[in-house]
Design a protein around this motif. Sequence first.
Motif, mmCIF file in Angstrom:
data_model
loop_
_atom_site.group_PDB
_atom_site.id
_atom_site.type_symbol
_atom_site.label_atom_id
_atom_site.label_comp_id
_atom_site.label_asym_id
_atom_site.label_seq_id
_atom_site.Cartn_x
_atom_site.Cartn_y
_atom_site.Cartn_z
ATOM 1 N N CYS A 252 56.534 7.809 -158.902
ATOM 2 C CA CYS A 252 56.382 7.702 -157.441
ATOM 3 C C CYS A 252 57.500 6.860 -156.825
ATOM 4 O O CYS A 252 57.994 7.174 -155.735
ATOM 5 C CB CYS A 252 55.016 7.113 -157.103
ATOM 6 N N ARG A 253 57.906 5.818 -157.522
ATOM 7 C CA ARG A 253 59.014 4.994 -157.023
ATOM 8 C C ARG A 253 60.293 5.818 -156.908
ATOM 9 O O ARG A 253 61.038 5.733 -155.917
ATOM 10 C CB ARG A 253 59.242 3.800 -157.950
ATOM 11 N N PHE A 286 51.528 10.714 -151.245
ATOM 12 C CA PHE A 286 50.543 11.733 -151.643
ATOM 13 C C PHE A 286 50.249 11.650 -153.141
ATOM 14 O O PHE A 286 49.087 11.602 -153.559
ATOM 15 C CB PHE A 286 51.054 13.126 -151.268
ATOM 16 N N VAL A 287 51.324 11.647 -153.975
ATOM 17 C CA VAL A 287 51.144 11.599 -155.430
ATOM 18 C C VAL A 287 50.446 10.303 -155.832
ATOM 19 O O VAL A 287 49.512 10.304 -156.649
ATOM 20 C CB VAL A 287 52.505 11.738 -156.156
ATOM 21 N N GLU A 288 50.875 9.205 -155.245
ATOM 22 C CA GLU A 288 50.277 7.904 -155.551
ATOM 23 C C GLU A 288 48.796 7.882 -155.179
ATOM 24 O O GLU A 288 47.954 7.374 -155.947
ATOM 25 C CB GLU A 288 51.027 6.813 -154.785
ATOM 26 N N GLY A 289 48.470 8.453 -154.025
ATOM 27 C CA GLY A 289 47.079 8.488 -153.591
ATOM 28 C C GLY A 289 46.192 9.264 -154.555
ATOM 29 O O GLY A 289 45.052 8.855 -154.835
ATOM 30 N N GLU A 290 46.691 10.385 -155.067
ATOM 31 C CA GLU A 290 45.913 11.198 -156.012
ATOM 32 C C GLU A 290 45.782 10.497 -157.366
ATOM 33 O O GLU A 290 44.712 10.508 -157.985
ATOM 34 C CB GLU A 290 46.550 12.580 -156.181
ATOM 35 N N ILE A 299 43.246 17.294 -161.413
ATOM 36 C CA ILE A 299 44.531 16.696 -161.018
ATOM 37 C C ILE A 299 45.633 17.744 -160.894
ATOM 38 O O ILE A 299 46.544 17.607 -160.078
ATOM 39 C CB ILE A 299 44.949 15.573 -162.010
ATOM 40 N N ILE A 300 45.552 18.808 -161.677
ATOM 41 C CA ILE A 300 46.596 19.841 -161.618
ATOM 42 C C ILE A 300 46.573 20.545 -160.263
ATOM 43 O O ILE A 300 47.609 20.690 -159.606
ATOM 44 C CB ILE A 300 46.421 20.852 -162.779
ATOM 45 N N THR A 301 45.385 20.950 -159.828
ATOM 46 C CA THR A 301 45.313 21.657 -158.541
ATOM 47 C C THR A 301 45.465 20.696 -157.367
ATOM 48 O O THR A 301 45.804 21.119 -156.261
ATOM 49 C CB THR A 301 43.981 22.430 -158.423
#
Length: 613
Positions: A252-253, A286-290, A299-301
């Motif tokens: 994410c960074r 977005f990625v960090e939130g998930e 997690i894939i979908t």
Amino acid sequence: MPEAPKKSFKATGHDYCLAEKNKKALQFIEDVTTNADQVQKRVLAEILTRNAHVEYLHRHGLGGHTDRDTFKKLMPVITYEDLQPDITRIANGDTSLILCSNPISEFLTSSGTSGGERKLMPTIEEELERRSLLYSLLMPVMSQSVQGLEKGKGMYFLFIKSEAKTPGGLVARPVLTSYYKSSHFRERPYDPYTNYTSPNETILCPDSYQSMYSQMLCGLVQNKEVLRVGAVFASGFIRAIRFLEKHWTLLCRDIRTGTIDQQITDPSVREAVMRVLKPDPKLADFVEGECRKESWQGIITRLWPNTKYVDVIVTGTMSQYIPTLDYYSNDLPLVCTMYASSECYFGVNLNPLCKPSEVSYTLIPTMAYFEFLPVHRNNGTNSISVPKSLNDKEQQDLVDLVDVKLGQEYELVVTTYAGLYRYRVGDVLRVAGFKNKAPQFNFVCRKNVVLSIDSDKTDEVELQAAVKNAVNHLMPFDATLTEYTSYADTTTIPGHYVLYWELSLRGSTPIPPSVFEDCCLTVEESLNSVYRQGRVSDKSIGPLEMKIVESGTFDKLMDYAISLGASINQYKTPRCVKFAPIIELLNSRVVSNYFSPKCPKWIPGHKQWCNKN
């Protein structure tokens, strides 16, 4: 004989005639399966004609004959051990025509976990064409079931293994490494079906951490374009998801800043990633939130919302990963597309959206000359019986491709263009149906992967079924089996089976010891009558032991195998271990152990007889 689809020309997306290419590929499958016996006859004649003067065929007195009857009469059915002296000569630099009239271009190494022995399979340059042909059939078949795949990308985690050289200077490497390093893959012409999120440089990076990190980063950056995800084996794809669980903060960074972590030192990888990486704080959020959410179910979908299926091998022992894949993917279709090995590429799945338990592969008759050795189930044990050596009649009675019988199980035997003649592959297949004249096979198991203490013999399929039954005891505690292997411990008297289980614990209620003891007993109840007789009557087998190991143990096991030369693409967790350092590694990470609390049920005679009484 029908022609293979012509090689694609270099083109842009606008003038690329996808529909025509798909039509030709599907017609090719139709033609070769309709004329399967004629194609097989021609393939054998072609192999024997071009190799008529090689030493191996002269040694067995073939004398230039190319017909099937003479070939079956004179040529023995062999295993790797029979061929090893010739392989050693080639590996040591003997360039005479020993097995093949074409020069041996390299050796393809087996996985190192199939039967526990790395083998060197000779190959020739033109075999790359056959492998490419089989790959070219996969997506035209898939496009019949899933529309619009050409409009996005595939996120596939593909890896190479560093190669070795034989004393004679030939390269020895896994078949997928050979393919990925070839011009067929690196310089492939434009094709929307081979449009991957991973740049070639990330796939071809020999450092597995840098390769995985950079491929995952590229997959996340292009998350909206991803329509399908996968790896070679189910275990490899799950390893990628676990990598994401461990490293999402770094990833994410990098997405947020548009830079690459300093641990990625390969210049070509950094350059390739920078071509797709731009600062994107919104995507990073977005990625960090998930990833921060407590549950990783789906997690894939969630991260790749347009994904239509997961493309991994989930047949054979890989079937144990199905619940984990379903959990991570929100029950996306699990697709097994092809059947291949280091010896030869074999066939394709013509019904790719079928249930994993129903996967069957149609052997493509142009790939090699195929024969089939009937195998049988032992009465009382249901274990597979495959003779180690064959008498003259058994050798001549091998069944041709079009003559196999529905429901019968066979060991696959191949004759290849690269110099294998009537070679026993070691895979046991079951005839599930037919595509025109060509049979379709379920993959049953690798032969001779067994546990044994006394006269008992437990094969891979039986062990998998027993473990599956036992795992049901864990369901009330929201626990799942992540990975397992087994060991026949003969240091005790009597010897006993040991299972090593790694668990994923999502529930808050501790699992009491009695539940693990019930798991032990259920495994024993599920095993064959010979095993249960050994436990109950003969007292030749001790109570089954279960050892629970720390989280990450089987990743350590894979890392160890890779350090010894196994390929990350081909690695499969061994279902039975014998190598002392591996057993030592497993035992060093045991957190608790349990034994079966009592003997399983057993009565003399067959179950069928008892049911009639």
